[in-house]
Scaffold this motif. Structure first.
Motif, PDB file in Angstrom:
ATOM      1  N   MET A 125      92.542  33.097   8.738  1.00  0.00           N
ATOM      2  CA  MET A 125      93.260  33.777   7.680  1.00  0.00           C
ATOM      3  C   MET A 125      94.670  34.043   8.176  1.00  0.00           C
ATOM      4  N   GLY A 126      95.637  33.814   7.308  1.00  0.00           N
ATOM      5  CA  GLY A 126      97.017  34.051   7.652  1.00  0.00           C
ATOM      6  C   GLY A 126      97.380  35.524   7.571  1.00  0.00           C
ATOM      7  N   VAL A 127      98.471  35.867   8.211  1.00  0.00           N
ATOM      8  CA  VAL A 127      98.936  37.253   8.229  1.00  0.00           C
ATOM      9  C   VAL A 127      99.202  37.724   6.804  1.00  0.00           C
ATOM     10  N   GLU A 128      99.806  36.883   5.980  1.00  0.00           N
ATOM     11  CA  GLU A 128     100.136  37.274   4.605  1.00  0.00           C
ATOM     12  C   GLU A 128      98.894  37.412   3.734  1.00  0.00           C
ATOM     13  N   GLN A 129      97.813  36.732   4.066  1.00  0.00           N
ATOM     14  CA  GLN A 129      96.627  36.716   3.227  1.00  0.00           C
ATOM     15  C   GLN A 129      95.654  37.849   3.533  1.00  0.00           C
ATOM     16  N   ALA A 130      95.831  38.550   4.601  1.00  0.00           N
ATOM     17  CA  ALA A 130      94.904  39.618   4.981  1.00  0.00           C
ATOM     18  C   ALA A 130      94.943  40.729   3.932  1.00  0.00           C
ATOM     19  N   PRO A 131      93.770  41.188   3.493  1.00  0.00           N
ATOM     20  CA  PRO A 131      93.739  42.185   2.428  1.00  0.00           C
ATOM     21  C   PRO A 131      94.066  43.607   2.872  1.00  0.00           C
ATOM     22  N   ALA A 155      95.804  46.451   5.988  1.00  0.00           N
ATOM     23  CA  ALA A 155      96.802  46.587   7.052  1.00  0.00           C
ATOM     24  C   ALA A 155      96.199  46.247   8.405  1.00  0.00           C
ATOM     25  N   GLU A 156      94.955  46.672   8.612  1.00  0.00           N
ATOM     26  CA  GLU A 156      94.285  46.365   9.888  1.00  0.00           C
ATOM     27  C   GLU A 156      94.086  44.861  10.040  1.00  0.00           C
ATOM     28  N   GLY A 157      93.757  44.203   8.938  1.00  0.00           N
ATOM     29  CA  GLY A 157      93.588  42.751   8.958  1.00  0.00           C
ATOM     30  C   GLY A 157      94.880  42.038   9.280  1.00  0.00           C
ATOM     31  N   LYS A 158      95.983  42.541   8.715  1.00  0.00           N
ATOM     32  CA  LYS A 158      97.298  41.944   8.994  1.00  0.00           C
ATOM     33  C   LYS A 158      97.665  42.107  10.462  1.00  0.00           C
ATOM     34  N   GLN A 159      97.362  43.269  11.029  1.00  0.00           N
ATOM     35  CA  GLN A 159      97.647  43.496  12.451  1.00  0.00           C
ATOM     36  C   GLN A 159      96.788  42.584  13.319  1.00  0.00           C
ATOM     37  N   LYS A 198      97.623  35.480  16.225  1.00  0.00           N
ATOM     38  CA  LYS A 198      98.677  34.463  16.194  1.00  0.00           C
ATOM     39  C   LYS A 198      99.523  34.521  17.467  1.00  0.00           C
ATOM     40  N   GLN A 199      99.880  35.723  17.888  1.00  0.00           N
ATOM     41  CA  GLN A 199     100.683  35.884  19.103  1.00  0.00           C
ATOM     42  C   GLN A 199      99.905  35.456  20.342  1.00  0.00           C
TER      43      GLN A 199
END
Length: 62
Positions: A1-7, A9-13, A19-20
Motif C-alpha cells: 500500500m502506498g503512503v497516499e493510499q493508507a486510510p 495516520a498510523e498507516g501512512k506513518q 518505504k524509507q
C-alpha cells in the motif's frame, strides 16, 4: 500500500517507514555489490534466482 493510499495516520506513518527502510536497504545492497540493483521485471527475475538459482518462470512450470 502506498503512503497516499493508507486510510489512517498510523498507516501512512507505517507505509512511509517501510518505504524509507526499503530504500536504505537497497542503497546498502548496491554499495556492497558495487552495482545498481535491477528495476522492474528484471529485478523480480534477479531476486527470484538468488534464492535457489532458478528463474520464476521455471518455478511456475514445475
Amino acid at each position: 500500500m502506498g503512503v497516499e493510499q493508507a486510510p489512517t495516520a498510523e498507516g501512512k506513518q507505517a507505509a512511509e517507514g517501510l518505504k524509507q527502510a526499503a530504500a536504505k536497504d537497497e542503497r546498502k545492497t548496491e554499495a556492497e555489490t558495487g552495482r545498481p540493483l535491477k528495476k522492474g521485471a528484471a529485478r523480480f527475475d534477479e531476486r527470484s534466482k538468488s534464492s535457489d538459482g532458478k528463474s520464476a518462470g521455471t518455478k511456475q512450470k514445475i
